[in-house]
Motif scaffolding. Structure first.
Motif, PDB file in Angstrom:
ATOM      1  N   VAL A   1       7.763   2.608   5.480  1.00  8.64           N
ATOM      2  CA  VAL A   1       7.228   1.951   6.677  1.00  8.64           C
ATOM      3  C   VAL A   1       7.664   2.710   7.933  1.00  8.64           C
ATOM      4  O   VAL A   1       6.850   2.970   8.830  1.00  8.64           O
ATOM      5  N   LEU A   2       8.932   3.107   7.996  1.00  7.20           N
ATOM      6  CA  LEU A   2       9.419   3.846   9.164  1.00  7.20           C
ATOM      7  C   LEU A   2       8.748   5.211   9.265  1.00  7.20           C
ATOM      8  O   LEU A   2       8.513   5.720  10.353  1.00  7.20           O
ATOM      9  N   HIS A   3       8.414   5.778   8.097  1.00 10.01           N
ATOM     10  CA  HIS A   3       7.685   7.048   8.093  1.00 10.01           C
ATOM     11  C   HIS A   3       6.318   6.873   8.750  1.00 10.01           C
ATOM     12  O   HIS A   3       5.892   7.687   9.565  1.00 10.01           O
ATOM     13  N   LEU A   4       5.629   5.789   8.386  1.00  6.68           N
ATOM     14  CA  LEU A   4       4.312   5.530   8.970  1.00  6.68           C
ATOM     15  C   LEU A   4       4.414   5.361  10.486  1.00  6.68           C
ATOM     16  O   LEU A   4       3.537   5.792  11.229  1.00  6.68           O
ATOM     17  N   LEU A   5       5.501   4.747  10.947  1.00  6.06           N
ATOM     18  CA  LEU A   5       5.690   4.543  12.389  1.00  6.06           C
ATOM     19  C   LEU A   5       5.863   5.868  13.125  1.00  6.06           C
ATOM     20  O   LEU A   5       5.508   5.979  14.293  1.00  6.06           O
ATOM     21  N   LYS A   6       6.418   6.859  12.425  1.00  2.17           N
ATOM     22  CA  LYS A   6       6.633   8.157  13.065  1.00  2.17           C
ATOM     23  C   LYS A   6       5.343   8.971  13.125  1.00  2.17           C
ATOM     24  O   LYS A   6       5.215   9.865  13.931  1.00  2.17           O
ATOM     25  N   ARG A   7       4.416   8.665  12.224  1.00  2.00           N
ATOM     26  CA  ARG A   7       3.174   9.426  12.173  1.00  2.00           C
ATOM     27  C   ARG A   7       2.101   8.772  13.065  1.00  2.00           C
ATOM     28  O   ARG A   7       2.293   7.684  13.570  1.00  2.00           O
ATOM     29  N   ASP A   8       0.955   9.469  13.191  1.00  2.00           N
ATOM     30  CA  ASP A   8      -0.146   8.928  13.991  1.00  2.00           C
ATOM     31  C   ASP A   8      -0.650   7.600  13.442  1.00  2.00           C
ATOM     32  O   ASP A   8      -0.606   7.369  12.236  1.00  2.00           O
ATOM     33  N   GLU A   9      -1.181   6.806  14.349  1.00  2.00           N
ATOM     34  CA  GLU A   9      -1.771   5.522  13.964  1.00  2.00           C
ATOM     35  C   GLU A   9      -2.918   5.754  12.971  1.00  2.00           C
ATOM     36  O   GLU A   9      -3.126   4.972  12.056  1.00  2.00           O
TER      37      GLU A   9
ATOM     38  N   THR B   1      -2.027   5.749   9.173  1.00  2.00           N
ATOM     39  CA  THR B   1      -1.860   4.424   8.565  1.00  2.00           C
ATOM     40  C   THR B   1      -3.228   3.787   8.319  1.00  2.00           C
ATOM     41  O   THR B   1      -3.484   3.196   7.274  1.00  2.00           O
ATOM     42  N   GLN B   2      -4.119   3.960   9.309  1.00  2.15           N
ATOM     43  CA  GLN B   2      -5.465   3.399   9.171  1.00  2.15           C
ATOM     44  C   GLN B   2      -6.175   4.026   7.978  1.00  2.15           C
ATOM     45  O   GLN B   2      -6.800   3.322   7.175  1.00  2.15           O
ATOM     46  N   ALA B   3      -6.056   5.338   7.829  1.00  2.00           N
ATOM     47  CA  ALA B   3      -6.714   6.038   6.724  1.00  2.00           C
ATOM     48  C   ALA B   3      -6.166   5.563   5.386  1.00  2.00           C
ATOM     49  O   ALA B   3      -6.922   5.308   4.439  1.00  2.00           O
ATOM     50  N   LEU B   4      -4.851   5.410   5.306  1.00  2.00           N
ATOM     51  CA  LEU B   4      -4.217   4.928   4.080  1.00  2.00           C
ATOM     52  C   LEU B   4      -4.755   3.546   3.732  1.00  2.00           C
ATOM     53  O   LEU B   4      -5.185   3.301   2.597  1.00  2.00           O
ATOM     54  N   ALA B   5      -4.772   2.648   4.718  1.00  2.00           N
ATOM     55  CA  ALA B   5      -5.240   1.278   4.497  1.00  2.00           C
ATOM     56  C   ALA B   5      -6.704   1.263   4.065  1.00  2.00           C
ATOM     57  O   ALA B   5      -7.079   0.600   3.085  1.00  2.00           O
TER      58      ALA B   5
END
Lengths: 203, 203
Positions: free
Chosen positions: B30-38, B41-45
């Motif tokens: 989760v913290l990794h996702l916070l460090k990366r572009d929004e 996370t959207q693409a993953l979801a």
């Protein structure tokens, strides 16, 4: 790997972008989602997107927060005179779990690492110095550097020491030595050597 | 763990529902996702939801498929006379990677496990028997049971043997013995014992 379906392949590729997750693990996770209800995947996707979009950072210590200030900075029970400097939020959680620290934190958001191209300006160092100025800053008596005992951690600690020197406050670092419960013969020689050099006298 | 933010806590809880992922790993992801572009996370979801909603199963072998039939069942190059029975799609991928099998598959979708409440009716066993009937079924000469060498795998194989007996086709199982490249002295005694019992004569 030769995937039976483009959809699976895309999902595996996305999941394996996460740290520590290879293609095989990603496939296992994706196949697990296929076995569960559609709602579970939807819930996972929705929470991740909400988390990414809405998470805020404390304007004082840069810890994760639901509002302007994190729960620690907003609390009146914490000792405002001690600031513990850490690399990221996980370290805050780890130290909070020990229940041994009642002061405030400052989250650097990383660590100086020339290899990864992270310099002091990429970290929240200026805002740490700002916290030591002004009326609130007068209260601060000590800054604890709680950084990992690695090359990068030591470099960052050294840089911070220089920057903090003019403020005439106590600067300390967490103790390094043999871990409690660990067998002495299995401790690595660097740790053991340091623990002898930094021995503590019985009073 | 005492999370600094409800959003993070929700995300960690959802991620740690995945198999093999505990709270600590979930927090790291989760913290990794916070460090990366929004967008990441959207693409993953989005890919996970699309995968879960659109993935189909081959109507013949129950392998994952993009359409009605999986690429293996749809291919004319595969030997229609041999069906290899496996637990799930990962096993299909593992066997395909060996490039030693040119027949068709049948994915059971699980394995008989009284502990987990999975019985024969929960698996794609009826559809396997149906494949052996009718005009296409006449072509089948052999069914290979490629199930894990565990208690559950052996139970499932035993059940399938009984069910397949009336069809008068060859039923086989994958060889068990010491793994190639493995040191004999490190092989567990059950595997080594079995490899002596099932020894192969030089011709």
């Amino acid at each position: 790997m030769d995937f039976p379906s483009k959809l699976i392949e895309d999902a595996v590729n996305e999941v394996s972008k996460l740290p520590g997750i290879g293609k095989k693990t990603a496939l296992r996770l994706v196949l697990h989602l296929l076995k569960r209800d559609e709602e579970q995947t939807q819930a996972l996707a929705d929470t991740l997107v909400a988390m990414r979009k809405k998470t805020q950072y404390c304007r004082k210590c840069h810890n994760l927060a639901d509002g302007e200030l994190c729960t620690i900075c907003a609390s009146h029970r914490r000792d405002q005179a001690v600031i513990c400097v850490v690399e990221d939020t996980r370290d805050v959680l780890a130290i909070e779990n020990t229940a041994q620290f009642k002061g405030l934190y400052h989250v650097l958001g990383g660590i100086i690492s020339p290899v990864e191209g992270i310099g002091p300006s990429d970290l929240h160092i200026d805002s740490l110095l700002e916290r030591l100025q002004g009326p609130e800053g007068q209260e601060v008596r000590e800054v604890i550097l709680a950084l990992s005992p690695t090359m990068e951690g030591d470099t960052t600690a050294f840089y911070l020491q220089k920057k903090l020197k003019p403020y005439k406050i106590r600067i300390s670092t967490i103790a390094r030595g043999v871990p409690i419960g660990g067998d002495l013969e299995y401790a690595d020689e660097i740790t053991l050597g340091r623990s002898i050099l930094s021995r503590i006298a019985y009073e």
